[in-house]
Design a protein around this motif. Sequence first.
Motif, short mmCIF file in Angstrom:
data_model
loop_
_atom_site.label_atom_id
_atom_site.label_comp_id
_atom_site.label_asym_id
_atom_site.label_seq_id
_atom_site.Cartn_x
_atom_site.Cartn_y
_atom_site.Cartn_z
N PRO A 40 3.13 -6.45 -5.07
CA PRO A 40 2.89 -7.56 -4.51
C PRO A 40 2.86 -8.93 -5.15
CG PRO A 40 1.62 -5.78 -3.76
CD PRO A 40 2.17 -5.48 -4.83
N HIS A 41 3.46 -9.99 -4.66
CA HIS A 41 3.28 -11.38 -5.46
C HIS A 41 2.22 -12.04 -5.00
CE1 HIS A 41 7.65 -11.80 -6.99
NE2 HIS A 41 6.95 -10.59 -7.33
N PHE A 42 1.13 -11.40 -4.11
CA PHE A 42 -0.05 -11.86 -3.98
C PHE A 42 -1.27 -10.75 -4.09
CE2 PHE A 42 -0.08 -10.60 0.38
CZ PHE A 42 1.03 -10.36 0.64
N ARG A 151 -7.65 -14.37 -7.67
CA ARG A 151 -6.56 -14.35 -6.78
C ARG A 151 -5.23 -14.82 -7.36
NH1 ARG A 151 -10.05 -16.86 -1.89
NH2 ARG A 151 -8.07 -16.94 -0.94
N PHE A 152 -4.08 -14.29 -7.18
CA PHE A 152 -3.04 -14.80 -7.61
C PHE A 152 -1.86 -14.77 -6.54
CE2 PHE A 152 -2.78 -10.49 -8.81
CZ PHE A 152 -1.60 -10.26 -8.36
N TYR A 153 -0.84 -16.03 -6.74
CA TYR A 153 0.10 -16.07 -5.84
C TYR A 153 1.40 -16.39 -6.26
CZ TYR A 153 -4.10 -16.28 -2.78
OH TYR A 153 -5.16 -15.76 -2.28
N ILE A 154 2.22 -15.61 -6.47
CA ILE A 154 3.42 -16.11 -7.27
C ILE A 154 4.61 -16.67 -6.42
CG2 ILE A 154 5.32 -15.00 -8.84
CD1 ILE A 154 3.53 -12.58 -9.26
N PHE A 155 4.79 -17.97 -6.76
CA PHE A 155 5.63 -18.60 -5.95
C PHE A 155 7.08 -18.39 -6.40
CE2 PHE A 155 2.38 -22.06 -5.33
CZ PHE A 155 2.04 -21.53 -4.19
N ALA A 156 8.17 -18.43 -5.68
CA ALA A 156 9.52 -18.25 -6.12
C ALA A 156 9.87 -19.51 -6.81
CB ALA A 156 10.49 -18.08 -4.94
N ASN A 157 9.16 -20.59 -6.61
CA ASN A 157 9.61 -21.93 -6.91
C ASN A 157 9.41 -22.13 -8.49
OD1 ASN A 157 8.11 -22.10 -4.46
ND2 ASN A 157 9.36 -23.94 -4.46
N PRO B 266 -5.76 -11.71 -0.54
CA PRO B 266 -5.13 -10.41 -0.14
C PRO B 266 -5.99 -9.32 0.29
CG PRO B 266 -4.12 -11.44 -2.30
CD PRO B 266 -5.42 -12.15 -1.79
N ASP B 267 -5.45 -8.67 1.22
CA ASP B 267 -6.48 -7.48 1.58
C ASP B 267 -6.65 -6.46 0.76
OD1 ASP B 267 -6.51 -8.54 4.13
OD2 ASP B 267 -4.54 -7.55 5.01
N GLU B 268 -5.64 -6.21 -0.12
CA GLU B 268 -5.42 -5.08 -1.00
C GLU B 268 -6.37 -5.68 -2.51
OE1 GLU B 268 -2.00 -3.14 -1.65
OE2 GLU B 268 -1.78 -2.72 0.41
N VAL B 269 -7.35 -4.87 -3.08
CA VAL B 269 -8.02 -5.41 -4.13
C VAL B 269 -7.63 -4.56 -5.33
CG1 VAL B 269 -10.28 -5.46 -5.27
CG2 VAL B 269 -10.08 -6.26 -2.75
N ILE B 270 -7.41 -5.15 -6.56
CA ILE B 270 -6.91 -4.48 -7.55
C ILE B 270 -8.31 -4.45 -8.48
CG2 ILE B 270 -5.56 -4.45 -9.78
CD1 ILE B 270 -3.91 -6.80 -7.85
#
Lengths: 161, 274
Positions: A40-42, A151-157, B266-270
Amino acid sequence: MNFGVKISLPGIDVNKASPEECAVYSKYDTFKINETATPPHFGQAVITIRNNPPRDVVTNLYKIPHGYSHRPSVLSHIDTGVINSGNRGSIIAGRVSSNPSASNELDYLECCVDDTYLYINIRQHTSDWTGAGAVSLSIPGAVYPNIATVRFYIFANDGSQ
Amino acid sequence: MGDIGIKVSQVGYDVDSGDKNQIYSSGWPTPLIETTGVVRGVDADSDNSIVEWNILATHNLGYPPLFFIWQFGSNGTSGETGPTPTRILYTREWRGSPVFAVDSKNLYFRAQSDFSFTLDIRYYITRLQINQNFQAPNYSLGSGAKGGGGNFGFKVAKEGADINSSDLRDFNLHSSTRGPQVHAVTTGLLQPGPDGFFHLYYTPDLPTTPLYMGFETANTADDPNDPSTKWVSGLAFLNSTGQIELFSVPSGTHGSIIVFKDPFAPDEVIQLSL
């Protein structure tokens, strides 16, 4: 060409709405996180720091391939988990240092990307820093384990070139 | 006008399964990207004394917009080796980092007083106004479970791009993606606190801890509505009472707190340990 999608905010006539008055306006690019990517990218990483991290080396805690042929941009929110002066070091940042009054190169928790991977890294300097306002990852005398969250979020940008 | 609008759920979720599962909704604005660009190898402070503002990009939006900065590599002071990563840059946290600002015309940068650096960044300027209040309704988490769904959705390609492209950068909108949506913009004069410093607060009454950013006027006594007033990244954080707090040392600065509905935690935690 005159085509696209325009969705105005509540109470705004869509025929007269400016881009700022729209929830969606397809003439403009937006930040996009691929919801179908694997891994997952988030994500939300909870990091249990049971003792002082290794000193003066960068320790990788998490590494996943992002799958893009370009270097993407990544939005990260880092919570060091340490309450200092009544506050938490909890901010949008790529790197949070233990000493906000000095360079952030020696002592940090970070989230970053290169051309292939996303990384979560930690680096602890030789000596701890305990000044006011510090959001240290390992304050001397602190009760371990310390729990930090990234928390991380990978943008396609594009993130670079 | 009645209660009309539009919403698009994530793949696999019922469109009425809760606000958390929406990727687009007419209730929350999506920051539109006005422009982006790369600046590499600019020695921003070679003599350690230049602290004036330098124009990085011109947007001419007529208001100070939300912007993001991604930095390549390190600040170059630690002798780090290995790959040079890219990370989002929080510009007010550390001495030595460059400072960025916007006004109604331009995006600027400058060095901090006694540090030098090489500017290697990508900037994004959006069309979200940071000196004007906005408040969306509170959102719900919903209870819908992911149901599998099918291959449906929508996408809008950029002009000249192939609608069948597999590169997400070719699309302005794509329903297999999600991105930031704005829940609130709160502005105001930072007020003195018992600690002797100045603060602006936003109290989220939300079912999740949102993402947020802070900005403040670059100089004391700046008029927040003056088109030439520069807004710099501020130190916004979650305080021990659950408020989002913008903190500043000098008196007389105005601030802005941007609160995002999405992306959610996110719901899932690493789980990681060291």
